[in-house]
Design an enzyme around this catalytic site. Structure first.
Site, PDB file in Angstrom:
ATOM      1  N   ASP A 113       0.874  -1.178   0.000  1.00 14.84           N
ATOM      2  CA  ASP A 113       0.000   0.000   0.000  1.00 14.84           C
ATOM      3  C   ASP A 113       0.911   1.227   0.000  1.00 14.84           C
ATOM      4  OD1 ASP A 113      -2.116   1.681  -0.092  1.00 14.84           O
ATOM      5  OD2 ASP A 113      -3.145   0.909   1.668  1.00 14.84           O
TER       6      ASP A 113
HETATM    7  C1  BGC Z   1      -4.939   3.378   0.163  1.00 16.84           C
HETATM    8  C2  BGC Z   1      -5.197   2.340  -0.906  1.00 16.84           C
HETATM    9  C3  BGC Z   1      -5.061   2.957  -2.276  1.00 16.84           C
HETATM   10  C4  BGC Z   1      -3.689   3.569  -2.398  1.00 16.84           C
HETATM   11  C5  BGC Z   1      -3.389   4.157  -3.751  1.00 16.84           C
HETATM   12  C6  BGC Z   1      -3.661   4.161  -0.080  1.00 16.84           C
HETATM   13  O1  BGC Z   1      -3.554   5.256   0.767  1.00 16.84           O
HETATM   14  O2  BGC Z   1      -4.881   2.739   1.417  1.00 16.84           O
HETATM   15  O3  BGC Z   1      -6.454   1.763  -0.727  1.00 16.84           O
HETATM   16  O4  BGC Z   1      -5.278   2.000  -3.266  1.00 16.84           O
HETATM   17  O5  BGC Z   1      -3.568   4.592  -1.421  1.00 16.84           O
HETATM   18  O6  BGC Z   1      -4.095   5.307  -3.975  1.00 16.84           O
END
Ligand code: BGC
Length: 697
Positions: free
Chosen positions: A255
């Site tokens: 993530d």
């Molecule tokens: C979130 C994810 C997301 C990623 C990319 C993160 O902060 O937890 O769910 O896909 O950002 O935008």
């Protein structure tokens, strides 16, 4: 993921330098400019986040496939969570449809629109089981039930990826966040999680298992630590579970920020240590942290990361790129889209899904309302396009939204509108008094702004914010008939509001057709059919609250002082899982459940006893009456939607494979124990219509 490209993968791998291999594991946030483009030319980028225009995507693909040494195409990942241009209801709302075809089709439409923008990978579906409404990210999930989430997972993967993910109009899906992110302590985002290994496997793993079975191409790690191990450093999760047990051969991406956050977690001293931990654990791609690209070469020289580990991750990335068909054709049809270019069919479908997502929570008979009366609409949310879009809409276009006020205008309904209050606005009593002085009926639109739920939007008090509660109380005191329409991204603790309101329509954040969908329900042009997939508490302090809890030794009992309950809250939640009213009533009778070979066979008669046609969601729950571990008081095991004309009856049948009745024991063996199972069929999770069947091994 297909393994028919393994030879080609090996040929490419054999020609790559270490730096180029590491480049495949590096995801950059796209920025226009020569500096980033040079990095791409040097083979230091394998994937991007944030590319959302077909011409940009095509240009970068051209650089990657014509100007780099290995000519490897790129992946473009983006959060396409509940639509790209045609914005559908937020996932928690869409889940209330309990309709696998809807889950699939909205993903299919989102995939098509995303590919037209050059996106070939979506960071969805989010499959976190969510039991705590304080956590803002419940808006992104399909709710608290592992079985429903598993069906949702299969449908979403199919919708995004299709039968063949290499098709031009399909995108790679991403099961996230692996795993247990939804159980953050106190409902506070990014907070730690701690749970028994059985809870992990019985409750949090099944949706991910389902996504893997459905062939999901990629996984995303979860931010938080689970039982002390930050998920992004968990060899157990990625190497043992995903790769060995589930034979997953796609990509695992961190993530955003999760690799370097291992330093804050206190399991890595430096960013370099974090890179070592995460790659060794099996996290293939570093999203945006630039930690792999900075340190992996050194770590390989020092022998802290092996070439085998690096090669394995590169293979995973190449395999997915082959499966997406990018080596054959990396380009998309160039398309420039007008700002509000949403096809008629997609808009019509968005309205259908939005009205199916609405849950009628209370109705003293005031609904449906007649158009021929003096209607007054109150509340900022009645005319806020932005808030109807909900969380995770990257390019917000509020002008594409039909708000409630706009819908009423378009339908030529005679009404007046006054804001009076909003989620961040105090109650303007003067404006209110003036607005309601000769109202026959008030439609009060209240709830949360879009940004009050979603990532990093945990709330401690999940009451109605701003002066909205004051307005509802004033309506009640004045004895003006009113309907409360809730727009929100999570279950709210609204015990008072529920008592004051003659009717409550839960309308979530329903997307571009929010206003039309709500109007359809208010005026009875659509008979509401949505069912909650998350329990509504009376008070914030009850969270986490969910229907499928284990029993205690002292089950809650109003009459027993020493039983498991709060002294200052009702025993039952405000609205239970599976709940939702309609403009008709359904009655259940003649349940017959029996064991047939390896299945529980159950059938019951459902009758529409009202005078309006409707759609009922028939739900089946079981309870394992005596087992070697305490088991949930009820577990959803199947559901079916049936259309019933007024007065019509149907016999609805279910077959539940006995293999679905098991659980994990201390040795992590999945066991189905012989004995008695109580089988419940009914309208929601409080159903008491049951038969007991005996399973002999
Ligand atoms: C979130 C994810 C997301 C990623 C990319 C993160 O902060 O937890 O769910 O896909 O950002 O935008």
């Amino acid at each position: 993921m297909t393994d028919k490209y393994e030879d080609r993968i090996e040929t490419i791998l054999a020609n790559m330098t270490v730096k180029e291999k590491i480049g495949q594991l590096n995801m950059l946030r796209y920025e226009e400019g020569e500096e980033q483009e040079q990095q791409l030319r040097d083979g230091l980028v394998g994937t991007y986040i944030g590319v959302s225009k077909s011409d940009v995507a095509n240009h970068l693909q051209q650089v990657a496939t014509e100007e780099t040494a290995n000519q490897i195409p790129l992946l473009f990942g983006l959060d396409v969570i509940h639509g790209r241009h045609t914005i559908f209801p937020i996932p928690l709302a869409e889940a209330c449809c309990w309709d696998d075809d809807v889950f699939e089709k909205t993903a299919e439409i989102a995939a098509k629109e995303a590919t037209e923008d050059g996106v070939n990978w979506t960071f969805a579906p989010m499959l976190d089981v969510v039991r705590d409404a304080r956590w803002g990210r419940v808006a992104e999930s399909a709710g608290e039930d592992p079985y429903l989430l598993s069906r949702y997972a299969r449908a979403k993967v199919k919708g995004f990826q299709g039968e063949d993910v290499s098709a031009k109009d399909r995108v790679l899906a991403c099961a996230k966040h692996f795993v247990a992110y939804g159980s953050a302590v106190g409902g506070r985002d990014y907070n730690g999680t701690s749970m028994s290994i059985q809870t992990l496997w019985d409750t949090y793993m099944p949706p991910f298992m389902a996504a893997t079975e459905a062939g999901v191409a990629t996984y995303m790690t979860a931010f938080q630590e689970l039982n002390g191990t930050p998920c992004s450093t968990s060899e157990y999760l990625f190497r043992d579970v995903l790769r060995k047990m589930w034979k997953f051969n796609g990509i695992v991406v961190s993530d955003d920020g999760a690799v370097q956050e291992c330093v804050s977690h206190g399991v890595a001293e430096t960013r370099k240590d974090a890179a070592e931990l995460c790659l060794n654990a099996g996290v293939d791609i570093d999203m945006e942290d630039l930690v792999y690209i900075e340190y992996l070469e050194e770590l390989i020289e020092e022998g802290k990361v092996s070439m085998e580990v690096l090669d394995e991750s590169v293979r995973n990335v190449l395999r997915v790129k082959f499966a997406k068909g990018l080596f054959d054709n990396p380009y998309v049809e160039p398309k420039t889209r007008a700002d509000d270019d949403i096809s008629k069919e997609n808009r019509a479908y968005a309205r259908e899904v939005a009205r199916k997502s609405i849950v009628l929570m209370k109705n003293n008979g005031i609904l449906p309302i007649s158009r021929k009366q003096k209607l007054v609409v109150l509340g900022e949310l009645a005319d806020s396009g932005l808030d109807m879009l909900g969380t995770w809409v990257l390019e917000e276009k509020p002008h594409t939204v039909v708000t409630l006020v706009q819908a009423l205008k378009e339908q030529n309904i005679d009404f007046t509108y006054e804001v009076c209050t909003g989620p961040k606005k105090a109650f303007d009593k003067e404006a209110f008094e003036h607005a309601v002085c000769d109202a026959d009926l008030v439609i009060a639109a209240v709830g949360e702004t879009a940004l009050m739920s979603g990532e990093a939007s945990s709330r401690c008090n999940i009451d109605l914010p701003g002066g909205q509660k004051d307005m509802l109380e004033a309506l009640q005191k004045k004895q003006i008939p009113f309907v409360t329409v809730l727009f929100n991204g999570r279950p709210l603790a609204i015990k008072d509001v529920a008592e004051w309101s003659p009717a409550i329509v839960e309308a979530w954040a329903l997307g571009i057709e929010a206003g039309n969908a709500v109007a359809d329900v208010l005026f009875g042009d659509y008979n509401p059919s949505g069912r909650l997939t998350m329990t509504f508490p009376n008070y914030s302090g009850e969270c986490p609250v969910y229907y499928n809890h284990n029993n205690t030794g002292r089950p809650a009992d109003e009459k027993m002082e020493l039983s498991s309950k709060y002294t200052d809250a009702p025993i039952e939640p405000l609205y239970p899982f599976g709940y939702g009213l309609s403009y008709t009533n359904y009655e259940y009778s003649d349940l017959k459940a029996e064991m047939k070979e390896n299945c529980i066979y159950a059938e019951a008669t459902v009758t529409n006893v009202g005078d309006m046609d409707g759609e009922e969601t028939v739900q089946v729950y079981i309870r394992d009456k005596v087992a070697s571990y305490a088991r949930p008081v009820k577990e959803l095991k199947d559901y079916k939607k049936v259309h019933l004309g007024a007065g019509e009856s149907k016999r609805v049948c279910f077959e539940i494979d006995i293999q679905n009745l098991g659980f994990y024991n201390m040795k992590l063996e999945y066991v189905v124990e012989p004995g008695e199972f109580e089988v419940f069929v009914g309208h929601d999770s409080t159903t008491t219509l049951s038969n007991v069947v005996r399973y002999e091994q």
